[in-house]
Design a protein around this motif. Structure first.
Motif, short mmCIF file in Angstrom:
data_model
loop_
_atom_site.label_atom_id
_atom_site.label_comp_id
_atom_site.label_asym_id
_atom_site.label_seq_id
_atom_site.Cartn_x
_atom_site.Cartn_y
_atom_site.Cartn_z
N TYR A 110 0.39 -14.04 7.22
CA TYR A 110 -1.04 -14.29 7.03
C TYR A 110 -1.39 -14.20 5.55
CZ TYR A 110 -2.68 -14.47 11.87
OH TYR A 110 -2.94 -14.86 13.16
N ASN A 111 -0.80 -13.27 4.84
CA ASN A 111 -1.07 -13.14 3.41
C ASN A 111 -0.50 -14.29 2.60
OD1 ASN A 111 -2.48 -10.68 3.59
ND2 ASN A 111 -0.58 -9.50 3.60
N GLY A 158 -6.24 -6.69 9.29
CA GLY A 158 -5.33 -5.56 9.08
C GLY A 158 -5.43 -4.53 10.19
N LYS A 203 -10.16 -14.52 8.29
CA LYS A 203 -10.53 -14.43 6.88
C LYS A 203 -11.00 -13.02 6.51
CE LYS A 203 -11.77 -19.29 6.39
NZ LYS A 203 -12.81 -20.27 6.04
N TRP A 217 1.71 -10.01 9.53
CA TRP A 217 0.78 -9.67 8.46
C TRP A 217 1.18 -10.33 7.14
CZ3 TRP A 217 -3.81 -8.17 7.13
CH2 TRP A 217 -4.05 -7.61 5.88
N ARG A 265 -10.01 -9.63 6.01
CA ARG A 265 -8.74 -8.94 5.87
C ARG A 265 -8.78 -7.55 6.50
NH1 ARG A 265 -4.93 -10.61 2.43
NH2 ARG A 265 -4.34 -8.47 1.97
N CYS A 266 -9.93 -6.88 6.44
CA CYS A 266 -10.03 -5.56 7.05
C CYS A 266 -9.86 -5.64 8.56
CB CYS A 266 -11.36 -4.90 6.69
SG CYS A 266 -11.53 -4.49 4.94
#
Length: 408
Positions: free
Chosen positions: A70-71, A98, A92, A67, A94-95
């Motif tokens: 990815y950020n 995540g 792309k 995670w 993010r929700c």
């Protein structure tokens, strides 16, 4: 912008390794479920709880790294992936991304994306140019390495302790042991090939060299796992937990003293240092540049002393003459000493004979040639300097740093 971050093709051997990684990933999940169910049916609730704790803790750790990376991803990386990976459009969101990591599926998504790019390179008549897949593969291989020493190595130790305590190998524990050992072997080989791929002397990326690298790692990791497992088979669970915490804390402080700068955030850096200490509990790898020989000598001396301590506790706490499947205690001790000594000697031989000496390189496509190609007439009487290369992206920086430490 995307042109400065090219995409790479993957050879058939790397595609096969990705497929093997997927097979071992699924096999590991199956073996985890079978082992938990087996302990439940035997009403061995303490063993079941310990195994579940190892599974959940290691999975959360690996997903956290996935995670964070990815950020850290740059816009260049996202634009390049968007052109060549169908799954990138989901990255792309993010929700959605995540939620996948919360459900412990982030690494699986990375693997599927990597296999998609590998398959397209193998089937396309015009393979993708070199660049992004190298970085995708590197991140994935590093996640495999973290998972190997945060999940597979502790599980291998745990299963070996169960086998040593029962003096019997049931098919579930045997299957889980084989899968964990195979996962460690594959992750070590993949990590070695990933580091070699960053080297200017790329002809040295051979299966023989990777197998030699695995061999000396195996000779060092095996006695470590066996020593911890034997001690855990006779000591109370709290005693081996205290031993781990004290040694992990000492290793963590050592990592902190080396002032690593691997992650792109302070929180991520502390997580990385804690993870390095966990890996060092089983195996050594260098995390800072320079002075690696002295640190390696100190590490192996400490681990050798700890193995001796654990074997002594196993011998002392056994209520009968200790043995392992008929092998006497002296036989176990001698075998451990021979394996660890051979591992150290093999590591020295690898460093002296096979470690490349050329510098590490991270490919970045220069923009200067592209700009010159757009001009019909160039006045060569005037000195024209190329613009500076774009800064390294997060993935590139991680690759270059680990490769420099690996060869220092």
């Amino acid at each position: 912008m995307a042109a400065s971050f090219p995409c790479t093709s993957c050879c058939s051997s790397d595609c096969i390794l990705n497929i093997l990684a997927l097979v071992f990933f699924l096999s590991d999940v199956v073996s985890d479920v079978l082992a938990v169910v087996s302990f439940y049916q035997e009403q061995a609730y303490i063993s079941m709880g310990a195994l579940v704790f190892l599974l959940v803790g290691s999975s959360v750790l690996v997903q956290a790294f996935s995670w964070l990376w990815y950020n850290y991803r740059s816009e260049e990386e996202r634009n390049c992936l968007d052109r060549y990976a169908y799954l990138e459009k989901y990255f792309k969101n993010r929700c959605f991304l995540g939620a996948l990591h919360v459900c412990q599926m982030g690494v699986f998504l990375r693997l599927v994306c990597m296999m998609e790019i590998s398959w397209r390179n193998l089937t396309s008549s015009s393979p993708l140019t070199e660049g992004i897949a190298v970085y995708l593969t590197h991140d994935l291989n590093l996640l495999y390495l973290i998972e190997a020493f945060a999940e597979s190595a502790p599980q291998l130790t745990f299963m070996t302790a169960v086998i040593a305590h029962r003096q019997d190998v049931e098919w579930v524990t045997g299957f889980k042991t084989v899968v964990s050992l195979s996962a460690i072997a594959l992750s070590v080989v993949l990590y070695h090939r990933s580091m070699c791929s960053l080297h200017e002397c790329k002809t040295q990326i051979t299966w023989t060299l990777s197998l030699l690298y695995f061999l000396w790692n195996f000779l060092l990791i095996a006695p470590r796992v066996v020593a911890v497992a034997l001690a855990a088979s006779v000591l109370p669970p709290g005693a081996i937990a205290i031993h781990f915490l004290f040694l992990w804390l000492a290793l963590f402080l050592w990592v902190w003293r080396q002032k690593t700068h691997f992650m792109d955030s302070p929180t991520g850096e502390w997580l990385y240092r804690a993870t390095v200490a966990l890996v060092w509990y089983f195996s050594w790898f260098n995390v800072t540049k320079g002075g690696s020989r002295g640190r390696s000598i100190i590490y192996h001396a400490v681990i050798a002393a700890d193995i001796t301590l654990l074997l002594t506790l196993w011998w002392w706490q056994s209520h009968r003459d200790p043995s392992l499947f008929g092998m006497t205690a002296w036989g176990v001790v001698i075998l451990e000493a021979v394996s660890y000594t051979m591992g150290v000697l093999a590591k020295v031989a690898y460093d002296k004979l096979f470690r490349p000496m050329e510098s590490v390189t991270v490919d970045r496509m220069p923009r200067f040639e592209e700009e010159v190609s757009k001009v019909d007439d160039v006045d060569f009487s005037v000195s024209v300097l190329p613009p500076p290369l774009p800064p390294l992206t997060a993935s590139q920086r991680r690759m270059q740093m680990l490769a420099e430490h690996f060869y220092s």
